[in-house]
Design an enzyme around this catalytic site. Structure first.
Site, PDB file in Angstrom:
ATOM      1  CE  LYS A 137     -23.683  14.551  -2.729  1.00  0.00           C
ATOM      2  NZ  LYS A 137     -24.050  14.476  -1.695  1.00  0.00           N
ATOM      3  NE  ARG A 140     -15.205  17.159   1.981  1.00  0.00           N
ATOM      4  CZ  ARG A 140     -16.929  16.555   1.459  1.00  0.00           C
ATOM      5  NH1 ARG A 140     -16.944  15.438   0.976  1.00  0.00           N
ATOM      6  NH2 ARG A 140     -17.715  17.935   0.554  1.00  0.00           N
ATOM      7  NE  ARG A 145     -15.927  20.950  -1.834  1.00  0.00           N
ATOM      8  CZ  ARG A 145     -16.914  20.221  -2.442  1.00  0.00           C
ATOM      9  NH1 ARG A 145     -17.068  18.557  -2.393  1.00  0.00           N
ATOM     10  NH2 ARG A 145     -17.958  20.511  -2.007  1.00  0.00           N
ATOM     11  NE  ARG A 163     -21.020  22.675   0.289  1.00  0.00           N
ATOM     12  CZ  ARG A 163     -19.928  21.727   1.147  1.00  0.00           C
ATOM     13  NH1 ARG A 163     -18.749  22.283   2.112  1.00  0.00           N
ATOM     14  NH2 ARG A 163     -19.754  20.689   0.597  1.00  0.00           N
ATOM     15  NE  ARG A 205     -26.420  20.509  -4.632  1.00  0.00           N
ATOM     16  CZ  ARG A 205     -24.873  19.332  -4.525  1.00  0.00           C
ATOM     17  NH1 ARG A 205     -24.354  19.017  -5.743  1.00  0.00           N
ATOM     18  NH2 ARG A 205     -24.212  19.893  -3.358  1.00  0.00           N
TER      19      ARG A 205
HETATM   20  P1  AMP Z   1     -20.132  19.299  -4.492  1.00  0.00           P
HETATM   21  O1  AMP Z   1     -19.312  18.792  -4.646  1.00  0.00           O
HETATM   22  O2  AMP Z   1     -21.425  18.317  -4.919  1.00  0.00           O
HETATM   23  O3  AMP Z   1     -20.589  19.339  -2.879  1.00  0.00           O
HETATM   24  O4  AMP Z   1     -20.582  21.423  -5.487  1.00  0.00           O
HETATM   25  C1  AMP Z   1     -19.714  21.873  -4.505  1.00  0.00           C
HETATM   26  C2  AMP Z   1     -20.806  22.967  -5.428  1.00  0.00           C
HETATM   27  O5  AMP Z   1     -21.151  23.223  -6.405  1.00  0.00           O
HETATM   28  C3  AMP Z   1     -22.456  23.490  -4.118  1.00  0.00           C
HETATM   29  O6  AMP Z   1     -22.637  23.816  -3.343  1.00  0.00           O
HETATM   30  C4  AMP Z   1     -23.060  24.158  -5.330  1.00  0.00           C
HETATM   31  O7  AMP Z   1     -22.645  25.321  -5.143  1.00  0.00           O
HETATM   32  C5  AMP Z   1     -22.881  23.903  -7.095  1.00  0.00           C
HETATM   33  N1  AMP Z   1     -23.079  22.112  -7.576  1.00  0.00           N
HETATM   34  C6  AMP Z   1     -22.504  21.209  -7.452  1.00  0.00           C
HETATM   35  N2  AMP Z   1     -23.627  20.517  -8.013  1.00  0.00           N
HETATM   36  C7  AMP Z   1     -24.791  21.785  -8.438  1.00  0.00           C
HETATM   37  C8  AMP Z   1     -25.750  21.430  -8.740  1.00  0.00           C
HETATM   38  N3  AMP Z   1     -26.228  19.928  -9.110  1.00  0.00           N
HETATM   39  N4  AMP Z   1     -26.790  22.079  -8.156  1.00  0.00           N
HETATM   40  C9  AMP Z   1     -26.760  23.693  -8.182  1.00  0.00           C
HETATM   41  N5  AMP Z   1     -25.325  23.345  -7.931  1.00  0.00           N
HETATM   42  C10 AMP Z   1     -24.977  22.667  -7.791  1.00  0.00           C
END
Ligand code: AMP
Length: 216
Positions: free
Chosen positions: A13, A127, A162, A173, A88
């Site tokens: 994404k 990554r 990360r 996740r 989400r």
């Molecule tokens: P991402 O970079 O999108 O993979 O997000 C990393 C982490 O941030 C996720 O595993 C969640 O802990 C938190 N996070 C990001 N976006 C959301 C969302 N829309 N709702 C809840 N938690 C989020």
């Protein structure tokens, strides 16, 4: 044009959103990036969400909806918004619908990026990201340049992994994705907004599929 990129962690994404920003002058709204920025700058909210993120769980709807509201009402405009990693949950999806309506904006397309779980694990555990511009690298398909000069921003940079890109956190996740986020596929299908593409193809092929959806 406002779109959502929907898919599990590692679906690509962020990579595709960055391409759309470059090519179409769209604005990427990644709640993951916003939360990581809050952690790095040590804000109160950043401290609250740090453990939750490292475990791979979702932070509260209230926090992420607040972040998105802030961005949408900041007056920044461009060729439309790309929602990346948001919504989400169903509550977030409802809140986004209400926010867009308030601003007289529409949601034009929800693009589901389909990938299989084995590919996700392989992608995520390999990554790393340019600390300067956020460009994503992969040990197998796009290794970090030997001179540590990022191919995207041209700067000598630190490349970091990360904290939540490890197998344990990834399991949580993925579970969160299937339990809380995947119901959104049905939700947007029923609204007539959903388009599904193969996210396993090469970066350029996926980008072409997204362009195809946006052209319709
Ligand atoms: P991402 O970079 O999108 O993979 O997000 C990393 C982490 O941030 C996720 O595993 C969640 O802990 C938190 N996070 C990001 N976006 C959301 C969302 N829309 N709702 C809840 N938690 C989020």
């Amino acid at each position: 044009m406002n779109i959502i990129l929907l898919g599990p962690p590692g679906a690509g994404k962020g990579t595709q959103a960055r391409k759309l920003v470059e090519e179409r002058d769209m604005i990427q709204l990644s709640t993951g990036d916003m939360l990581r920025a809050a952690r790095t700058s040590g804000t109160e909210m950043g401290k609250i969400v740090a453990d939750v993120m490292d475990r791979g769980e979702l932070v509260t709807d209230e926090i992420v909806i607040g972040l998105i509201r802030e961005q949408l009402t900041s007056g920044k405009t461009g060729g439309g918004y790309i929602f990346d990693g948001f919504p989400r949950t169903l509550a977030q999806a409802d809140a986004l619908g209400a926010l867009l309506a308030e601003l007289n904006e529409n949601l034009d397309r929800v693009i589901e990026m389909q990938v299989d779980d084995d590919a996700l694990v392989a992608r995520i555990t390999a990554r790393s990201t340019c600390g300067n511009c956020g460009e994503v690298y992969n040990d197998n398909t796009k290794p970090i340049p030997a001179d540590h000069v990022c191919s995207s921003c041209g700067q000598k940079a630190q490349f970091t992994r990360r904290a939540d890109d490890n197998e344990d956190s990834l399991k949580t996740r993925l579970l969160a994705y299937y339990k809380q986020t995947s119901p959104l596929i049905g939700y947007y299908y029923a609204k007539g907004d959903l388009a599904s593409i193969n996210g396993l193809a090469s970066m350029d092929t996926v980008a072409a599929s997204i362009s195809g959806v946006l052209a319709k």
